[in-house]
Scaffold this motif. Structure first.
Motif, PDB file in Angstrom:
ATOM      1  N   VAL A   9       2.149  -4.668   2.710  1.00  0.00           N
ATOM      2  CA  VAL A   9       2.350  -3.644   1.687  1.00  0.00           C
ATOM      3  C   VAL A   9       1.107  -2.768   1.538  1.00  0.00           C
ATOM      4  O   VAL A   9       1.191  -1.534   1.534  1.00  0.00           O
ATOM      5  N   ASN A  56      -1.238  -2.063   3.568  1.00  0.00           N
ATOM      6  CA  ASN A  56      -1.482  -1.176   4.716  1.00  0.00           C
ATOM      7  C   ASN A  56      -0.821   0.185   4.529  1.00  0.00           C
ATOM      8  O   ASN A  56      -1.252   1.181   5.125  1.00  0.00           O
ATOM      9  N   LYS A  57       0.222   0.241   3.728  1.00  0.00           N
ATOM     10  CA  LYS A  57       0.908   1.515   3.478  1.00  0.00           C
ATOM     11  C   LYS A  57       0.140   2.380   2.468  1.00  0.00           C
ATOM     12  O   LYS A  57       0.423   3.563   2.318  1.00  0.00           O
ATOM     13  N   LEU A  58      -0.836   1.756   1.790  1.00  0.00           N
ATOM     14  CA  LEU A  58      -1.519   2.436   0.705  1.00  0.00           C
ATOM     15  C   LEU A  58      -2.988   2.699   0.977  1.00  0.00           C
ATOM     16  O   LEU A  58      -3.672   3.307   0.145  1.00  0.00           O
ATOM     17  N   PRO A  87      -1.933  10.516   0.101  1.00  0.00           N
ATOM     18  CA  PRO A  87      -1.093  10.985   1.202  1.00  0.00           C
ATOM     19  C   PRO A  87      -1.060  12.501   1.308  1.00  0.00           C
ATOM     20  O   PRO A  87      -1.100  13.213   0.299  1.00  0.00           O
ATOM     21  N   GLN A  99       3.390  10.867   5.376  1.00  0.00           N
ATOM     22  CA  GLN A  99       2.470   9.982   4.664  1.00  0.00           C
ATOM     23  C   GLN A  99       2.969   9.695   3.246  1.00  0.00           C
ATOM     24  O   GLN A  99       2.822   8.572   2.748  1.00  0.00           O
ATOM     25  N   THR A 156       5.637   6.945   3.333  1.00  0.00           N
ATOM     26  CA  THR A 156       5.033   5.628   3.563  1.00  0.00           C
ATOM     27  C   THR A 156       4.324   5.134   2.315  1.00  0.00           C
ATOM     28  O   THR A 156       4.464   3.970   1.913  1.00  0.00           O
ATOM     29  N   TYR A 157       3.560   6.013   1.704  1.00  0.00           N
ATOM     30  CA  TYR A 157       2.785   5.647   0.514  1.00  0.00           C
ATOM     31  C   TYR A 157       3.707   5.238  -0.631  1.00  0.00           C
ATOM     32  O   TYR A 157       3.482   4.228  -1.301  1.00  0.00           O
ATOM     33  N   ALA A 203       6.741   4.112  -0.433  1.00  0.00           N
ATOM     34  CA  ALA A 203       7.382   2.842  -0.103  1.00  0.00           C
ATOM     35  C   ALA A 203       6.447   1.673  -0.410  1.00  0.00           C
ATOM     36  O   ALA A 203       6.867   0.632  -0.940  1.00  0.00           O
ATOM     37  N   GLY A 204       5.166   1.836  -0.092  1.00  0.00           N
ATOM     38  CA  GLY A 204       4.196   0.795  -0.390  1.00  0.00           C
ATOM     39  C   GLY A 204       4.021   0.594  -1.887  1.00  0.00           C
ATOM     40  O   GLY A 204       3.946  -0.543  -2.371  1.00  0.00           O
TER      41      GLY A 204
END
Length: 594
Positions: free
Chosen positions: A172, A174-176, A181, A186, A189-190, A192-193
């Motif tokens: 988790v 790693n997405k942040l 972003p 980006q 992804t951010y 989602a994290g």
């Protein structure tokens, strides 16, 4: 967020220590039209407000714990105490709270205990208290036991843990792990994290994740105050630690002996009462505005000072800075050294510049970084470009370095556990890109950097609540006056928040400083001495007092590294470091590096 003992020490060692300051007229230095004197005005009440029956019942129903002190860290005493997870159920489930004290040097003439908090939220108060001999003035160390109470879920207290394993956490986080972003990919992804983090803390993180509000910490601190034998609280808090002081002052207004808070958050904005709860946190706190105001002033002073004093003075600094940002947005810079290849993005640059603004030498450090990045964009193989590459890589690698492998580091979870339970936040994570875009127009460069800090708190994502969180009022008259401290150029806790707090709290006095960086204690003898005198004797500085720090940007010739020649010796001559404040900085929040 939580910093380990070694990181706190590193922060203290890196800081420039206690330096001289003088008093100057408020009109001479204020960046805004609102006068400090007018900020002092508030409704006068005949008597201090009393602690509410509900709060008295909550904390006084808990028997005074016996702290089983034992020697620790060579110079301190440590203890743990189990306190109610829910103060409405004093005999119910408990959570373990860590306490550390460094005893007063003059026990015979001791005033009492000085409770301290470094901010964050998520900073360790026990580590901060342990560092007290390195940043507090000797007069204070002589007369107070310095006490740190780690907030629940944080530091050496029982920790919040939102994931069942480091592997699950890393997937988790790693997405942040970016400053913020940029672009739709980006952002997706951010978000989602952030959504995964909020859901994890609302499930696996329970029950602690629903019992970490600042109100709970204030209650814990009041019980420990009683346990150490103090009839009333003496407190020194920085950054988010000011919120803890503000909450205590309003929850227990008749239990205040002296309360000094440096780098204030506006508590009404912090909780997002009413319709403000539909706004992201920075749209209420305006941290980005404070950072942009500081950067604009740096551009102005750099241009006036010239190249002998400012590394980025050639041409128009503001225009040239914007050109760097535009270039990095269009095409990140790829550089290599002996450890590998590294891509420097626009977000990296802005995040690193925001980090530079936290220093008392913000002017020199921000402009030197800009000059170094400009050299990398231009390219070439000269020795100057090589030096710029080494400097930039060091700064950005330090900011971006990951820190969530073994052992399990709950720093981000600790921060969010407080932010998300204290206040109301927008319903869906999908609203953050548009909201941060608006903030970036209002406060260029920093609107997105600050704007994404609370995205895991979206109400449909972070669903666990603390039913006993305190949401005001913040207008109680305390049994002793409260000292509020704010500096004009703070990039995190906007000076306007200190002004706003002084208008809310009737029995308060605002002390203003013109230093750079985050918080004022330790940046000059004027501000530091005023805080010390207040803690020792509850003597307030004069109304409208504005202190001048020892250093102002671009007033000394720079050395080849872009900083004043005296900057490296100032701490040695003064003998004290800056307090290792844990600011709510949205730069590498996952790493524990501030």
């Amino acid at each position: 967020m939580h910093l380990s003992r070694s990181r706190l020490m590193a922060a203290g060692i890196a800081g420039i220590a206690l330096v001289a300051g003088v008093s100057v007229p408020a009109e001479a230095a204020s960046p805004a039209k609102a006068s400090t004197a007018s900020a002092e005005t508030a409704a006068v009440q005949a008597k201090p407000a009393k602690t509410s029956k509900a709060e008295r019942k909550r904390v006084d129903s808990v028997p005074t714990p016996k702290l089983g002190w034992y020697k620790c860290y060579g110079i301190a005493e440590c203890a743990t105490v189990k306190l109610p997870l829910d103060y409405d159920k004093p005999k119910g489930a408990k959570t373990e709270i860590a306490v550390l004290r460094v005893k007063a040097k003059d026990q015979k003439h001791k005033i009492g205990s000085l409770f301290v908090n470094p901010g964050g939220p998520g900073g360790s108060a026990t580590s901060f208290a342990l560092d007290a001999p390195y940043f507090l003035s000797e007069s204070v160390l002589q007369k107070f036991d310095v006490v740190g109470v780690d907030p629940r879920g944080i530091g050496a207290s029982a920790n919040i843990k939102c994931f069942r394993s480091v592997k699950a956490q890393t997937a988790v986080l790693n997405k942040l792990n970016i400053a913020f972003p940029v672009g739709a990919k980006q952002e997706a992804t951010y978000l989602a994290g952030a959504k995964a983090l909020g859901k994890a803390c609302s499930t696996t993180g329970k029950p602690l994740s629903g019992a970490m509000s600042t109100a709970e910490v204030a209650r814990d601190m009041d019980v420990v105050r009683r346990a150490v034998g103090d009839k009333k609280l003496t407190y020194l808090g920085f950054s988010y630690g000011t919120a803890l002081g503000e909450y205590y002052a309003n929850m227990f207004p008749d239990r205040v002996r002296a309360l000094a808070i440096d780098g204030n958050l506006d508590p009404r904005a912090w909780v997002g009462a009413g319709s403000a709860g539909n706004q992201i946190l920075d749209a209420r706190l305006h941290s980005a505005n404070g950072a942009y105001r500081a950067l604009k002033e740096i551009f102005k002073r750099c241009d006036q000072a010239g190249e002998k004093y400012c590394a980025f003075a050639a041409g128009n600094p503001e225009t040239n800075f914007a050109a760097i940002a535009k270039s990095l947005k269009a095409k990140p810079v790829v550089v290599s050294d002996e450890s590998g290849t590294f891509t420097i993005t626009y977000a990296d640059f802005v995040g690193a510049e925001l980090g530079m603004l936290y220093s008392p030498y913000a002017g020199e450090s921000t402009m030197q970084l800009a000059a170094d990045v400009a050299a990398l964009i231009k390219g070439g193989s000269s020795s100057a470009v090589s030096a710029a590459r080494a400097s930039v890589l060091h700064r950005i690698r330090t900011a971006r370095a990951t820190g969530y492998d073994f052992p399990y580091d709950n720093g981000f979870e600790a921060t969010m556990g407080v932010v998300c339970t204290d206040g109301t936040h927008p319903k869906n994570v999908a609203s953050w890109p548009a909201a941060t875009t608006v903030r970036d127009r209002q406060a260029p460069y920093f609107g997105k950097a600050w704007g994404y800090i609370d995205v895991p708190c979206a109400r449909s994502t972070w669903t666990v609540r603390d039913e006993d969180a305190y949401r005001g009022p913040f207008t109680k008259r305390t049994s002793a006056p409260v000292l509020l401290v704010g500096n004009f150029w703070d990039p995190a806790t906007n000076y306007d928040s200190s002004v706003a707090m002084s208008r809310q709290l009737p029995n308060s006095r605002l002390l203003t400083s013109n230093n750079w960086g985050h918080t004022a204690y330790g940046t000059g003898t004027c501000a530091t001495g005023a805080i010390d005198r207040y803690l020792l004797s509850v003597a307030l500085p004069a109304k409208g007092k504005v202190c001048a720090a020892e250093h102002q940007p671009f007033t000394e010739p720079i050395d080849p590294g872009g900083v004043p020649a005296t900057a490296t010796t100032m701490s040695a001559t003064a003998g004290k470091r800056l307090p290792p404040v844990v600011a709510p900085q949205p730069v590498s929040i996952l790493t524990g590096r501030r």
